[in-house]
Design an enzyme around this catalytic site. Structure first.
Site, mmCIF file in Angstrom:
data_model
loop_
_atom_site.group_PDB
_atom_site.id
_atom_site.type_symbol
_atom_site.label_atom_id
_atom_site.label_comp_id
_atom_site.label_asym_id
_atom_site.label_seq_id
_atom_site.Cartn_x
_atom_site.Cartn_y
_atom_site.Cartn_z
ATOM 1 N N MET A 32 -3.977 -7.297 -7.026
ATOM 2 C CA MET A 32 -3.458 -8.402 -7.829
ATOM 3 C C MET A 32 -4.563 -9.357 -8.295
ATOM 4 O O MET A 32 -4.451 -10.573 -8.151
ATOM 5 C CB MET A 32 -2.360 -9.138 -7.051
ATOM 6 C CG MET A 32 -1.128 -8.266 -6.837
ATOM 7 S SD MET A 32 -0.610 -7.419 -8.359
ATOM 8 C CE MET A 32 1.021 -6.865 -7.940
ATOM 9 N N ARG A 33 -5.611 -8.785 -8.874
ATOM 10 C CA ARG A 33 -6.677 -9.614 -9.438
ATOM 11 C C ARG A 33 -7.079 -9.020 -10.781
ATOM 12 O O ARG A 33 -6.992 -7.800 -10.967
ATOM 13 C CB ARG A 33 -7.903 -9.611 -8.524
ATOM 14 C CG ARG A 33 -7.644 -10.158 -7.148
ATOM 15 C CD ARG A 33 -8.935 -10.258 -6.382
ATOM 16 N NE ARG A 33 -9.691 -11.410 -6.800
ATOM 17 C CZ ARG A 33 -9.533 -12.626 -6.286
ATOM 18 N NH1 ARG A 33 -8.675 -12.839 -5.327
ATOM 19 N NH2 ARG A 33 -10.233 -13.634 -6.717
ATOM 20 N N ASN A 84 -4.852 2.173 -13.384
ATOM 21 C CA ASN A 84 -3.911 1.188 -12.846
ATOM 22 C C ASN A 84 -2.497 1.727 -12.977
ATOM 23 O O ASN A 84 -2.217 2.542 -13.855
ATOM 24 C CB ASN A 84 -4.031 -0.136 -13.608
ATOM 25 C CG ASN A 84 -3.156 -1.217 -13.006
ATOM 26 O OD1 ASN A 84 -3.073 -1.350 -11.779
ATOM 27 N ND2 ASN A 84 -2.481 -1.986 -13.837
ATOM 28 N N GLY A 114 0.783 -1.235 0.000
ATOM 29 C CA GLY A 114 0.000 0.000 0.000
ATOM 30 C C GLY A 114 0.811 1.281 0.000
ATOM 31 O O GLY A 114 0.311 2.335 0.399
ATOM 32 N N SER A 115 2.060 1.224 -0.495
ATOM 33 C CA SER A 115 2.834 2.476 -0.523
ATOM 34 C C SER A 115 2.206 3.470 -1.513
ATOM 35 O O SER A 115 2.247 4.681 -1.265
ATOM 36 C CB SER A 115 4.297 2.200 -0.866
ATOM 37 O OG SER A 115 4.426 1.720 -2.181
ATOM 38 N N ASN A 116 1.611 2.976 -2.587
ATOM 39 C CA ASN A 116 0.914 3.885 -3.512
ATOM 40 C C ASN A 116 -0.341 4.460 -2.865
ATOM 41 O O ASN A 116 -0.644 5.641 -3.021
ATOM 42 C CB ASN A 116 0.582 3.171 -4.824
ATOM 43 C CG ASN A 116 1.800 3.098 -5.734
ATOM 44 O OD1 ASN A 116 2.185 4.081 -6.341
ATOM 45 N ND2 ASN A 116 2.412 1.931 -5.786
ATOM 46 N N HIS A 132 1.531 0.418 -13.329
ATOM 47 C CA HIS A 132 2.327 -0.770 -13.640
ATOM 48 C C HIS A 132 3.815 -0.399 -13.591
ATOM 49 O O HIS A 132 4.219 0.612 -14.173
ATOM 50 C CB HIS A 132 1.950 -1.315 -15.016
ATOM 51 C CG HIS A 132 2.594 -2.627 -15.300
ATOM 52 N ND1 HIS A 132 2.187 -3.797 -14.695
ATOM 53 C CD2 HIS A 132 3.653 -2.946 -16.084
ATOM 54 C CE1 HIS A 132 2.954 -4.786 -15.108
ATOM 55 N NE2 HIS A 132 3.851 -4.302 -15.948
HETATM 56 C C1 GAR Z 1 3.441 -1.361 -7.384
HETATM 57 O O1 GAR Z 1 4.794 -1.403 -7.729
HETATM 58 C C2 GAR Z 1 2.573 -1.479 -8.621
HETATM 59 O O2 GAR Z 1 3.146 -0.895 -9.740
HETATM 60 C C3 GAR Z 1 2.467 -2.971 -8.778
HETATM 61 O O3 GAR Z 1 2.298 -3.442 -7.461
HETATM 62 C C4 GAR Z 1 3.042 -2.608 -6.585
HETATM 63 C C5 GAR Z 1 2.193 -2.290 -5.376
HETATM 64 O O4 GAR Z 1 2.962 -1.630 -4.407
HETATM 65 N N1 GAR Z 1 1.372 -3.341 -9.628
HETATM 66 C C6 GAR Z 1 1.449 -4.259 -10.582
HETATM 67 O O5 GAR Z 1 2.446 -4.930 -10.775
HETATM 68 C C7 GAR Z 1 0.185 -4.440 -11.396
HETATM 69 N N2 GAR Z 1 0.416 -5.234 -12.562
HETATM 70 P P1 GAR Z 1 2.271 -0.956 -3.164
HETATM 71 O O6 GAR Z 1 1.337 -2.001 -2.543
HETATM 72 O O7 GAR Z 1 3.396 -0.599 -2.247
HETATM 73 O O8 GAR Z 1 1.509 0.249 -3.650
#
Ligand code: GAR
Length: 199
Positions: free
Chosen positions: A89-90, A106, A11-13, A108
């Protein structure tokens, strides 16, 4: 604009977006965090930020469609305008995507269409790429395929470690995603067919 964030992990984003909303950079309201993992760290972040958090257990539903319908139910109840996937991740069902067409973002960790799918940072490094990057895009019915809103490259240095590259990618994500959401909530993202224009 009412925002829902869907996340499965750290969840850093989520945190970066919540911070951007709090300080007024994004003019919107995060109404709810929806997660499919009961122990995801992102839930603790939601609590800390006083954002409603809802866990939906996929195991309780017969099909992906039924699980997605439950999410849509929450989104409707909260009158959500924008759905933000932040490490969710779904794969979303076609009905869900249609219901929120051009309103699901989204992020990526690669320069799409390169390195679609999981472990994109690691695969770009292993492949010997000289650059990789971050993409914010709209969701369509195919995985990591929808129209690109923002994209920024990162140089991969000689002998770069995975840990360091991940750090660089994540810190770029934490700037690029809030910016994309800001542009979206200010209605500065114009989409016609697959063409995205930022005004
Ligand atoms: C992020 O790096 C995002 O780009 C990736 O999951 C991570 C979640 O990090 N998403 C994917 O790979 C989607 N295909 P977070 O939980 O720290 O935000």
């Amino acid at each position: 604009m009412n925002i829902a964030i869907l996340a499965s992990g750290n969840g850093s984003n989520f945190e970066a977006i919540a911070k951007a909303v709090k300080c007024g950079y994004i003019k919107g309201c995060i109404k709810v965090l929806i997660t499919d993992k009961s122990n995801a760290f992102v839930r603790q972040r939601a609590k800390r930020n006083k954002i409603k958090d809802i866990f939906i257990d996929a195991a309780e539903f017969k099909s992906r469609q039924a699980f997605d319908d439950e999410i849509v139910k929450v989104l409707k109840k909260e009158r959500i305008d924008l759905v933000v996937l932040a490490g969710f991740m779904r794969i979303l069902s076609v009905n869900f995507v249609k219901r929120f067409q051009n309103r699901i973002l989204n992020i990526h960790p690669a320069l799409l269409p390169a390195f679609r799918g999981e472990n994109a940072i690691k695969r770009a490094l292993k492949h010997g790429c000289k650059v990789t990057g971050v993409t914010v895009h709209l969701i369509d019915e195919k995985v990591d395929n929808g129209p690109i809103i923002l994209q920024q490259a990162i140089k991969i240095e000689k002998g770069e470690t995975l840990k360091n590259l991940e750090k660089k990618v994540h810190s770029l994500e934490h700037k690029l995603y809030p910016l994309a959401i800001k542009l979206f909530t200010e209605r500065r993202v114009k989409i016609r067919n697959r063409n995205v224009k930022i005004i």
